[in-house]
Scaffold this active site. Structure first.
Site: not given
Length: 367
Positions: A29-32, A211
């Site tokens: 998941h991109h939140s990681l 991020n």
């Protein structure tokens, strides 16, 4: 992804392909974290093939040192600041226009707007990093300029074929009227060198985990050019303007501020989603190891990366590994039914640009 489970999956496929003996596929998941964070994580759990105890390394980024005298230095810095302010204002104005109403031209590459989740086909192709460096050295540019120029040339070839029904003159006019832009992901960290995981997560580290990327709207030169080197020259001139602008950093700050004020859902649905809806594709380039690497004792042949999300029908990722560059396309096949043909156009465009660069190099030597 199922939000009740950990936001990562790993699948090991013990099947032989044309480029590797087996595959390890990770879905995260991109939140990681962004591409820089995830690449540093991969490097932290990998080791050099030549030395199983040593961490892999990446090429260091060299900064240009200005050798002007002190008198002209102040004048140069003042003019440089004026250019930054002027360029930033113009690029932010274009950004606002895109958020409000300015959309890309409807082409065979433009995705459909909406909240639906597209099923994507992911394909990749491996090209030689030495070929890219040959063009880079001949044209005195950066690798990223060459990759963007190659992308512009490949997309132009693909669209030219799609509009092949009319006359040559009419086809050129159609291509010239196309507005096609990509959202380019820009790393905002102070250092562009990928740090190992321990250093990135250390207190006071300049390379932050998570991020920390900005989104830049990059206009792509779609033309039927007789000189293939025109694509890389156009890409470089546009990239120089984007590097001068503080568009990515300011937009990142505004999005973070809006998320705190109005919530993540509002920002994603109104700001980020509109940027993706009004542009055609996404583009990113991540630097990988510059030497052979093993993953838990298994030598890695290559590393491919992509993103699966957004309304754009085409996502292009480039990842370097030793002397290779892996082109990875994530495609909505309801919009682009022939992604392998598009990938061929990208590869063939690099070959044509390389031949033109070789001819230019020979001509320089003769002169």
């Amino acid at each position: 992804m199922d939000m009740s489970k950990p936001l990562w999956e790993f699948h090991v496929l013990n099947i032989k392909t044309s480029n590797a003996e087996s595959l390890c596929i990770g879905k995260l998941h991109h939140s990681l974290g962004d591409g820089m964070s995830l690449m540093s994580l991969l490097l932290a759990i990998s080791r050099k093939t030549s030395d199983p105890e040593a961490l892999p390394t990446t090429a260091a980024t060299r900064k240009h040192v200005d050798s002007n005298d002190k008198d002209w230095w102040l004048v140069g810095r003042f003019w440089f600041m004026i250019r930054i302010i002027f360029t930033t204002v113009i690029e932010l104005f274009k950004y606002c226009l895109t958020l409000c109403f300015m959309r890309d031209t409807k082409t065979p590459l433009k995705g459909k707007t909406g909240d639906r989740v597209q099923s994507r086909k992911v394909i990749h192709r491996i090209i030689s990093l030495d070929d890219v460096k040959l063009v880079k050295n001949t044209m005195e540019m950066k690798v990223n300029d060459i990759l963007l120029g190659m992308t512009e040339a490949g997309l132009s070839r693909y669209l030219s074929r799609k509009y092949d029904e009319g006359m040559v003159v009419e086809k050129k006019k159609i291509l010239e009227k196309i507005r096609l832009r990509g959202t380019v992901i820009v790393n905002l960290r102070e250092t562009t060198k990928i740090e190992d995981l321990a250093n990135m997560m250390a207190k006071g580290s300049k390379s932050r985990w998570g991020n920390f990327v900005g989104i830049v709207i990059f206009p792509l030169w779609i033309r039927s050019e007789d000189d293939p080197l025109e694509y890389v020259q156009r890409a470089k001139s546009t990239m120089d303007i984007k590097k001068l602008s503080m568009e990515s950093l300011i937009c990142y700050g505004l999005i973070k501020f809006a998320m705190k004020m109005f919530g993540e859902k509002v920002v994603v649905e109104t700001l980020v989603k509109r940027i993706f809806d009004h542009t055609t594709l996404a583009f990113s380039n991540v630097m990988g190891p510059d030497e052979e690497t093993s993953f838990f004792g298994h030598p890695m042949s290559y590393v491919a990366a992509s993103a699966l999300g957004g309304s754009q029908a085409l996502i292009i990722h480039f990842v370097s590994y030793v002397n290779k560059i892996i082109i990875n396309l994530a495609v909505d096949t309801t919009v682009i039914p022939d992604p392998h043909l598009l990938c061929d156009d990208l590869v063939e465009s690099l070959d044509i640009i390389k031949l033109a660069a070789l001819e230019k190099g020979v001509h320089k030597m003769e002169v």
